[in-house]
Design a protein around this motif. Sequence first.
Motif, PDB file in Angstrom:
ATOM      1  N   GLY A  91      54.013  78.171   3.911  1.00 20.04           N
ATOM      2  CA  GLY A  91      53.883  78.523   2.508  1.00 20.04           C
ATOM      3  C   GLY A  91      52.428  78.796   2.164  1.00 20.04           C
ATOM      4  O   GLY A  91      51.781  79.640   2.775  1.00 20.04           O
ATOM      5  N   ARG A  92      51.911  78.036   1.216  1.00 24.92           N
ATOM      6  CA  ARG A  92      50.523  78.261   0.787  1.00 24.92           C
ATOM      7  C   ARG A  92      49.515  77.710   1.808  1.00 24.92           C
ATOM      8  O   ARG A  92      49.780  76.728   2.485  1.00 24.92           O
ATOM      9  CB  ARG A  92      50.275  77.585  -0.561  1.00 24.92           C
ATOM     10  N   ARG A  93      48.377  78.353   1.868  1.00 21.25           N
ATOM     11  CA  ARG A  93      47.210  77.888   2.626  1.00 21.25           C
ATOM     12  C   ARG A  93      46.061  77.794   1.635  1.00 21.25           C
ATOM     13  O   ARG A  93      45.601  78.813   1.118  1.00 21.25           O
ATOM     14  CB  ARG A  93      46.880  78.838   3.766  1.00 21.25           C
ATOM     15  N   LEU A  94      45.615  76.570   1.364  1.00 21.49           N
ATOM     16  CA  LEU A  94      44.638  76.343   0.308  1.00 21.49           C
ATOM     17  C   LEU A  94      43.349  75.759   0.858  1.00 21.49           C
ATOM     18  O   LEU A  94      43.374  74.866   1.709  1.00 21.49           O
ATOM     19  CB  LEU A  94      45.211  75.383  -0.742  1.00 21.49           C
ATOM     20  N   LEU A  95      42.236  76.245   0.359  1.00 21.69           N
ATOM     21  CA  LEU A  95      40.934  75.720   0.728  1.00 21.69           C
ATOM     22  C   LEU A  95      40.776  74.305   0.176  1.00 21.69           C
ATOM     23  O   LEU A  95      41.035  74.054  -0.998  1.00 21.69           O
ATOM     24  CB  LEU A  95      39.842  76.634   0.159  1.00 21.69           C
ATOM     25  N   VAL A  96      40.346  73.376   1.038  1.00 17.08           N
ATOM     26  CA  VAL A  96      40.218  71.972   0.636  1.00 17.08           C
ATOM     27  C   VAL A  96      38.762  71.525   0.618  1.00 17.08           C
ATOM     28  O   VAL A  96      38.276  70.967  -0.373  1.00 17.08           O
ATOM     29  CB  VAL A  96      41.027  71.052   1.578  1.00 17.08           C
ATOM     30  N   MET A  97      38.019  71.759   1.710  1.00 17.75           N
ATOM     31  CA  MET A  97      36.688  71.171   1.831  1.00 17.75           C
ATOM     32  C   MET A  97      35.988  71.794   3.029  1.00 17.75           C
ATOM     33  O   MET A  97      36.589  72.539   3.805  1.00 17.75           O
ATOM     34  CB  MET A  97      36.787  69.644   2.039  1.00 17.75           C
ATOM     35  N   HIS A  98      34.701  71.465   3.174  1.00 17.02           N
ATOM     36  CA  HIS A  98      33.983  71.850   4.383  1.00 17.02           C
ATOM     37  C   HIS A  98      32.920  70.810   4.707  1.00 17.02           C
ATOM     38  O   HIS A  98      32.515  70.014   3.865  1.00 17.02           O
ATOM     39  CB  HIS A  98      33.335  73.238   4.234  1.00 17.02           C
ATOM     40  N   ASN A  99      32.523  70.800   5.948  1.00 20.60           N
ATOM     41  CA  ASN A  99      31.263  70.182   6.351  1.00 20.60           C
ATOM     42  C   ASN A  99      30.669  71.116   7.399  1.00 20.60           C
ATOM     43  O   ASN A  99      30.804  72.330   7.270  1.00 20.60           O
ATOM     44  CB  ASN A  99      31.417  68.727   6.811  1.00 20.60           C
ATOM     45  N   ASP A 100      30.016  70.608   8.410  1.00 22.45           N
ATOM     46  CA  ASP A 100      29.482  71.512   9.417  1.00 22.45           C
ATOM     47  C   ASP A 100      29.524  70.859  10.785  1.00 22.45           C
ATOM     48  O   ASP A 100      29.746  69.660  10.929  1.00 22.45           O
ATOM     49  CB  ASP A 100      28.061  71.960   9.073  1.00 22.45           C
ATOM     50  N   PHE A 101      29.345  71.712  11.784  1.00 23.38           N
ATOM     51  CA  PHE A 101      29.255  71.246  13.161  1.00 23.38           C
ATOM     52  C   PHE A 101      27.794  70.985  13.506  1.00 23.38           C
ATOM     53  O   PHE A 101      26.884  71.615  12.957  1.00 23.38           O
ATOM     54  CB  PHE A 101      29.817  72.287  14.129  1.00 23.38           C
ATOM     55  N   VAL A 102      27.570  70.059  14.426  1.00 24.20           N
ATOM     56  CA  VAL A 102      26.228  69.768  14.921  1.00 24.20           C
ATOM     57  C   VAL A 102      26.284  69.650  16.442  1.00 24.20           C
ATOM     58  O   VAL A 102      27.289  69.223  17.008  1.00 24.20           O
ATOM     59  CB  VAL A 102      25.669  68.453  14.317  1.00 24.20           C
ATOM     60  N   LEU A 103      25.198  70.056  17.092  1.00 22.93           N
ATOM     61  CA  LEU A 103      25.056  69.839  18.533  1.00 22.93           C
ATOM     62  C   LEU A 103      24.301  68.536  18.726  1.00 22.93           C
ATOM     63  O   LEU A 103      23.201  68.355  18.182  1.00 22.93           O
ATOM     64  CB  LEU A 103      24.292  70.990  19.189  1.00 22.93           C
ATOM     65  N   VAL A 104      24.905  67.618  19.442  1.00 21.29           N
ATOM     66  CA  VAL A 104      24.290  66.313  19.666  1.00 21.29           C
ATOM     67  C   VAL A 104      24.059  66.108  21.154  1.00 21.29           C
ATOM     68  O   VAL A 104      24.723  66.710  21.997  1.00 21.29           O
ATOM     69  CB  VAL A 104      25.160  65.168  19.093  1.00 21.29           C
ATOM     70  N   GLY A 105      23.108  65.238  21.459  1.00 22.09           N
ATOM     71  CA  GLY A 105      22.806  64.959  22.856  1.00 22.09           C
ATOM     72  C   GLY A 105      21.831  63.802  22.970  1.00 22.09           C
ATOM     73  O   GLY A 105      21.431  63.197  21.963  1.00 22.09           O
ATOM     74  N   PRO A 106      21.431  63.466  24.184  1.00 22.38           N
ATOM     75  CA  PRO A 106      20.528  62.331  24.394  1.00 22.38           C
ATOM     76  C   PRO A 106      19.146  62.602  23.801  1.00 22.38           C
ATOM     77  O   PRO A 106      18.690  63.742  23.741  1.00 22.38           O
ATOM     78  CB  PRO A 106      20.463  62.217  25.920  1.00 22.38           C
ATOM     79  N   ALA A 107      18.488  61.542  23.366  1.00 21.67           N
ATOM     80  CA  ALA A 107      17.164  61.689  22.761  1.00 21.67           C
ATOM     81  C   ALA A 107      16.169  62.349  23.713  1.00 21.67           C
ATOM     82  O   ALA A 107      15.269  63.081  23.282  1.00 21.67           O
ATOM     83  CB  ALA A 107      16.645  60.325  22.324  1.00 21.67           C
ATOM     84  N   ALA A 108      16.329  62.131  25.025  1.00 17.75           N
ATOM     85  CA  ALA A 108      15.423  62.739  26.010  1.00 17.75           C
ATOM     86  C   ALA A 108      15.557  64.254  26.050  1.00 17.75           C
ATOM     87  O   ALA A 108      14.633  64.953  26.480  1.00 17.75           O
ATOM     88  CB  ALA A 108      15.691  62.151  27.394  1.00 17.75           C
ATOM     89  N   ASP A 109      16.733  64.773  25.638  1.00 18.21           N
ATOM     90  CA  ASP A 109      16.977  66.215  25.498  1.00 18.21           C
ATOM     91  C   ASP A 109      16.545  67.005  26.736  1.00 18.21           C
ATOM     92  O   ASP A 109      15.625  67.836  26.687  1.00 18.21           O
ATOM     93  CB  ASP A 109      16.234  66.724  24.255  1.00 18.21           C
ATOM     94  N   PRO A 110      17.189  66.792  27.878  1.00 11.01           N
ATOM     95  CA  PRO A 110      16.758  67.448  29.123  1.00 11.01           C
ATOM     96  C   PRO A 110      16.806  68.974  29.080  1.00 11.01           C
ATOM     97  O   PRO A 110      16.061  69.638  29.810  1.00 11.01           O
ATOM     98  CB  PRO A 110      17.729  66.893  30.174  1.00 11.01           C
ATOM     99  N   ALA A 111      17.672  69.548  28.217  1.00 10.51           N
ATOM    100  CA  ALA A 111      17.747  71.006  28.131  1.00 10.51           C
ATOM    101  C   ALA A 111      16.755  71.583  27.123  1.00 10.51           C
ATOM    102  O   ALA A 111      16.620  72.807  27.013  1.00 10.51           O
ATOM    103  CB  ALA A 111      19.169  71.435  27.766  1.00 10.51           C
ATOM    104  N   GLY A 112      16.079  70.713  26.371  1.00 13.15           N
ATOM    105  CA  GLY A 112      15.062  71.178  25.427  1.00 13.15           C
ATOM    106  C   GLY A 112      15.620  71.984  24.268  1.00 13.15           C
ATOM    107  O   GLY A 112      15.042  73.004  23.878  1.00 13.15           O
ATOM    108  N   ILE A 113      16.728  71.520  23.680  1.00 13.05           N
ATOM    109  CA  ILE A 113      17.349  72.297  22.604  1.00 13.05           C
ATOM    110  C   ILE A 113      16.958  71.828  21.209  1.00 13.05           C
ATOM    111  O   ILE A 113      17.340  72.445  20.211  1.00 13.05           O
ATOM    112  CB  ILE A 113      18.894  72.261  22.714  1.00 13.05           C
ATOM    113  N   ARG A 114      16.222  70.758  21.099  1.00  8.09           N
ATOM    114  CA  ARG A 114      15.939  70.181  19.786  1.00  8.09           C
ATOM    115  C   ARG A 114      15.312  71.229  18.851  1.00  8.09           C
ATOM    116  O   ARG A 114      14.301  71.850  19.163  1.00  8.09           O
ATOM    117  CB  ARG A 114      14.999  68.994  19.913  1.00  8.09           C
TER     118      ARG A 114
END
Length: 272
Positions: A91-114
């Motif tokens: 039936g109906r498809r209604l907009l309810v809410m949003h937030n967002d996605f985040v990329l998370v990882g270890p503080a050491a960040d071995p791939a250097g994406i911070r």
Amino acid sequence: MIALIAGCGNPGPAGPSAEKSLILATTTSTQDSGLLDELLPAFTRDSGWQVKTLAVGSGQALELGRRGEADVLLVHSPAAEEAFMAEGVAGRRLLVMHNDFVLVGPAADPAGIRGTPSVEAMGKIAAAQAVFVSRGDDSGTNAKEKDLWAKAGVTPEGSWYQSTGQGMGETLRVASEKGGYTLSDRATYLAQRDTLSLDILSEGDPGLLNVYHVIEMTSKAGDRVQPEAATAFADWIVSPPAQQMIGQFGVAKFGQPLFTPDAGKDEAALGR
């Protein structure tokens, strides 16, 4: 894995009211973030409907709706939802809410994406062959992850790329244990942050918007579907009281709302 969460509130005395129960199929993020623990008791109190929740990925939730095994859906995979609506069983498809996605990882960040944009960050993770833990469960989050890999021109494969086949909470736990990266909705990450060794490393891109809709199922999906239950839930979750609850959820504990209420808004303007 499907998590079945029993209805909220006391079932009350035996009789017709005790049988007034609907099935909600929804993404694991609404469960893992704790949002449903806030909303469903209020819905039951206001409407008299008990709720049985099937917490799965959005793709699985849509499939449950397609098979007539749920009365109403709360999902966050827009492209898959639009294809589903074209099938003519909802039936109906209604907009309810949003937030967002985040990329998370270890503080050491071995791939250097911070601090780097999400697509660039995905390319760096692949180039470094740093551990990335995917949900791999056909969820809205998994769909967004695949989209980011595609935009980065990467086909993720090899021992560095691992899949849990589980929900967001479990995937965050595995990523934390392995010192890996993952894509998460912000709400689930914040709700579980204190138990994780993961930092937010990439955030804020317009492409990381995470939009939720409620979809009513109809009897066209199967004789077990209760259209009146679907309408009751959809009407309630976009009502001002429910939208106010959504907007306040998380503020006391995290100092910020975990979701932004959107009922009645122009969806095309979200995230601008």
